[in-house]
Design an enzyme around this catalytic site. Structure first.
Site, PDB file in Angstrom:
ATOM      1  N   HIS A 114       0.853  -1.187   0.000  1.00  0.00           N
ATOM      2  CA  HIS A 114       0.000   0.000   0.000  1.00  0.00           C
ATOM      3  C   HIS A 114       0.890   1.239   0.000  1.00  0.00           C
ATOM      4  CE1 HIS A 114      -3.072   2.875   1.214  1.00  0.00           C
ATOM      5  NE2 HIS A 114      -3.993   1.936   1.038  1.00  0.00           N
ATOM      6  N   ARG A 134      -6.518   9.531  -0.410  1.00  0.00           N
ATOM      7  CA  ARG A 134      -6.260   9.882  -1.801  1.00  0.00           C
ATOM      8  C   ARG A 134      -7.546   9.978  -2.592  1.00  0.00           C
ATOM      9  NH1 ARG A 134      -3.619   5.963  -4.441  1.00  0.00           N
ATOM     10  NH2 ARG A 134      -3.670   4.450  -2.746  1.00  0.00           N
TER      11      ARG A 134
END
Length: 455
Positions: A114, A134
């Protein structure tokens, strides 16, 4: 991934699913036993007949008779130094339990890193900053303040797939444009405060608790962190059965569904869909059983393994060896791999396995956690070997698997690396789906709300 198609509850989606599941289990009076550590699955004549373990509180051995077992013990991301997994989960125990029962491991090398794991404090290193950061408009910047995703995916930017974003962050750090602590910055401070508090409440609270950092005003320092195992136990795509009669795997313990790169949001949906399918097929299997042989020798073997750890005279500590293994995997099988690095990792693993043979568990008045750590280590070592050997054989870059010496994807390697303790790695090419099945899948996509939205 170009459309907002994930069901979510702020950034507490997983927790909400867990709460709902537990509430429903209580309504149905499903017994939940949460102090038993399973050390072995019990097999007779290639068929599951139960599981063996012990109570972590008092160490009492436990034999569980079961006509079928569904493995849901997660993946193996805890064998890296920076990981989003909690302290005692995803240590590779599902790999070990299945492999010792006669199942095979598929694509162990396919591990998703990640892009946004915390770097500090050290005891929380790898803790995840949710994908929602994000998704809501967070920006990634290097130490020079550059929004570097423009170099790697100018169209999707921070909404690119996890493997590309993680590789971009890794590259910025490796080429000297990272922060002093070895990370990059994830900045959401330009977003309205109300949006952050409503859509990112857990991220906000976590950073306050861990770093006294107010993300509405300051950027977050992050780096790639081991997050999800696409590889796992080999299972049938139709039933999630493992090839061992009565043994099934689901979720991160299983493999095959996500290919070489899981898209965000797909693992929780996978559990809901395949949980139902797998549970139904396991029930059908049990209902169709006419007879089942239980082998006392299998129970005796599991008991002897546990007693050896408790009565041995070895001086090695499970926790210390686990740290050595995590360092090994981070150094030699991280975001980017190479032939030389992987072979060095295997050589170090050989040495580490020699030390594991000298392992002894030391329970105390607080309980038998040290014995659990020892079995965690057994699972981690097996998972590490499967990962290194599969990564060595996958001489290409595909999805999350990046080889610096083989930067291109190779069509002849479109398939699975299947591993077992005795046979090592065997490559199995992917068979083409029948034309009628592909046509049906495309029709379902075209008829779906997302398909119509894309039009």
């Amino acid at each position: 991934m170009e459309h907002r198609r994930t069901c979510y509850a702020g950034d507490y989606t997983g927790l909400q699913i867990q709460r709902t599941l537990l509430h429903r289990a209580q309504e149905l009076q499903v017994p939940i036993v949460d102090t038993i550590y399973i050390t072995r699955l019990l097999v007779s004549d290639g068929r599951i007949f139960g599981a063996y373990g012990f109570d972590i509180v008092d160490g009492v051995p436990v034999v569980i008779h079961a006509d079928a077992v569904i493995l849901a013990a997660g993946g193996h991301t805890r064998i890296w130094r920076h990981t989003s997994s909690r302290r005692d989960e995803n240590t590779g125990d599902s790999f070990r339990l299945a492999a010792l029962a006669g199942a095979r491991i598929r694509d162990a090398e396919l591990v998703q890193f990640h892009p946004s794991g915390l770097l500090e404090p050290s005891e929380a290193a790898g803790t995840l900053v949710s994908e929602a950061a994000r998704g809501e408009g967070g920006q990634l910047r290097n130490a020079q303040g550059e929004r570097f995703m423009e170099r790697y995916d100018p169209e999707r930017m921070e909404l690119s797939t996890r493997d590309r974003v993680a590789l971009a962050s890794y590259t910025e750090i490796a080429e000297g444009r990272g922060t002093e602590k070895g990370g990059v910055y994830l900045d959401v401070s330009h977003l309205p405060r109300e949006q952050i508090l409503s859509k990112l409440p857990r991220v906000y609270r976590t950073l306050i608790d861990l770093q006294m950092l107010d993300i509405t005003k300051q950027p977050i320092e992050v780096a790639p962190t081991a997050h999800y195992s696409m590889g796992g136990v080999w299972v049938s795509p139709e039933t999630h059965s493992s090839g061992v009669d009565g043994l099934y795997a689901i979720g991160e313990a299983a493999s095959g569904l996500h290919g070489a790169n899981r898209l965000g949001g797909n693992s929780l949906i996978e559990l809901l869909v395949y949980g139902r399918i797998t549970g139904g097929d396991a029930a059908d299997y049990v209902l169709g059983l006419v007879e089942l042989r239980r082998d006392p020798a299998a129970v005796a073997e599991a008991r002897a393994e546990m007693q050896q750890l408790l009565t041995g005279s070895g001086e090695e500590s499970p926790r210390l060896l686990q740290r050595s293994l995590r360092n090994l995997m981070t150094d030699h099988a991280g975001v980017v791999r190479s032939e030389e690095g992987l072979r060095e990792g295997l050589a170090k693993l050989d040495q580490l396995e020699g030390r594991v043979a000298n392992l002894t568990a030391h329970p105390d008045i607080a309980g038998f956690d040290d014995l659990a750590h020892a079995f965690d280590l057994y699972g981690s070592v097996l998972a590490a070997r499967a990962t290194l050997e599969c990564a060595l054989e996958r001489r290409e870059t595909r999805g999350c698997h990046n080889r610096s010496d083989y930067p291109q994807q190779r069509e002849e390697l479109r398939g699975n690396m299947v591993w077992s303790p005795g046979a090592g790695v065997v490559f199995e090419p992917v068979a083409e789906a029948p034309e009628e099945l592909r046509a049906l899948a495309q029709q379902q996509i075209d008829d779906s709300p997302v398909g119509k939205l894309a039009e």
